[in-house]
Design a protein around this motif. Sequence first.
Motif: not given
Length: 334
Positions: A64-71, A74-78, A206-212, A278-281
């Motif tokens: 959840a965290v990595s997919v949200t970050a890539s979308l 926020n590649n560093e976090l992913a 949770g993924g969205d909230l964690t990344v933000d 696969a979703i976002s480089p």
Amino acid sequence: MQNIINGLPIAAVILLLAVGFAFLVKGADFFVEGSSSIAKKLKVPPIIIGLTIVAMGTSLPETAVSVTASLVQNNELAVSNVVGSNIFNLMFVIGVCSILTPIMVQKATVVRDIPLSLGCALFLLVLGISGLGDKTGMTLGHADGVIFLIVFAGYIFTMVRSAMKARAAGQKVEIEGVEECNNMKELSYGKSILFLIVGAAAIAFGGDLTVDTASRIAIELGMSQTLVGLTIVSIGTSLPELVTSVVAARKNEVDMAVGNAVGSNIFNILMVLGISSAISPVALIRENIIDIVLLMVFSVMVWIFAGTRKKIERKEGIIMVVVYLVYCAYIIAR
């Protein structure tokens, strides 16, 4: 949500980060319980449920965290979330458990799982640097993500086939996820679907909230997104594994601790980064490459400890925890 979080005091942001972790963990639990119950009603063998749905559940927070970050680019976090979680699982979780009680290591873990985990880290390094599945280097592109997912599917297929053969031969199957599956209660269809929906919604929120919140903390404290991912976020998403392992260690039931941690690391690289890219480089930076190399070094260290006497003793656990703390000091100082 990002605009709201940016207007809050830092203390409130830290509290919301903890709330995000709670949603991720409980959401994963609900999702796994609901989907496992539906699979049982459809007469799917418990071995397959355990090796797929239940085993993947431990990596849902990282996913959840990595997919949200890539979308949100926020590649560093992913990337750092996955690499940081793997290092934490390998060095700190196993290290703490072996300090509490020496851990016996299964032969399959030494011969198959640790080398495979090491190979996955090397695979990540090669694909990330070379641009093999993409036209540019230092990027995990769509094609790289597909390659990861194909390898992951092959890994799951191999594990399921191996477990089915062992069960048919009358051998006891001791693989991550299978025992948990056997202990789960079967829910009604209505309750299973409700658990599935609530779990998925909690994971997404949770993924969205964690990344933000992690992004805001990084900005507020002058930390890089990579550092936040390697420390705060990776440790937060791996805390359930640490708590579970410590409780098992206190009961002297940690025979599968190494296998579970290594299996989780394989899932994190192949599944989490596979889905994310696969979703976002996902772009890699120099620090990511260094951390992946260190992950490989740590994997070799655990491999040596596990392979010498087929167990990890207290003194080796102390070394692992100390090395992890030194690593934390290094990434904070760099």
